[in-house]
Design an enzyme around this catalytic site. Structure first.
Site: not given
Length: 150
Positions: A29, A32-34
């Protein structure tokens, strides 16, 4: 020869010995956020030159738990078994942080979305991540280019 973003990083800085399935869901996560943030920022830049504060406002309205939750909920039926397992693993992970401006449910669903995005990125399946994000944005009406800059 063109290489993918992730391939380029590995080529220049060394390959990771860790496989995507070996990372914890919260680590997936995190990356994935980046990745999602970079995708949205790239879409916004297609508007042309503008004020950074306007770009930031537009990106921030999408790169947040409620929007991410809407996107992933709209494409759940399109996920493979493997993708669904990664999403659920991320959604069910116990995070040390809590939601700032969203419900805990949206926060957890968004964590699942970010974990899946991170997993696809680290698996060199960015095209699949882009496909799911585009489909989710179309189904939910989320479009960074249609967000008011004010």
């Amino acid at each position: 020869m063109d290489i993918s973003f992730y391939d380029g990083i590995q080529q220049y800085f060394g390959e990771s010995s860790t496989k995507p399935c070996q990372y914890s869901p919260l680590v997936l996560a995190y990356i994935g956020d980046g990745v999602f943030d970079l995708i949205i920022r790239t879409i916004i830049l297609d508007m042309g030159n503008g004020k950074v504060k306007d770009f930031h406002r537009m990106a921030s309205s999408i790169v947040r738990a409620p929007s991410q939750a809407k996107i992933i909920k709209s494409v759940l039926g399109e996920l493979t078994e493997e993708e669904m397992a990664v999403y659920k693993h991320g959604r069910n992970a116990k995070s040390a942080t809590s939601a700032k401006n969203s419900s805990i449910i949206d926060y957890r669903v968004a964590t699942g979305f970010e974990a899946l995005t991170g997993y696809l990125y680290l698996s060199n399946k960015l095209a699949r991540a882009l496909e799911l994000i585009k489909l989710g944005m179309e189904r939910t009406g989320i479009n960074p280019l249609q967000i008011d800059k004010k």
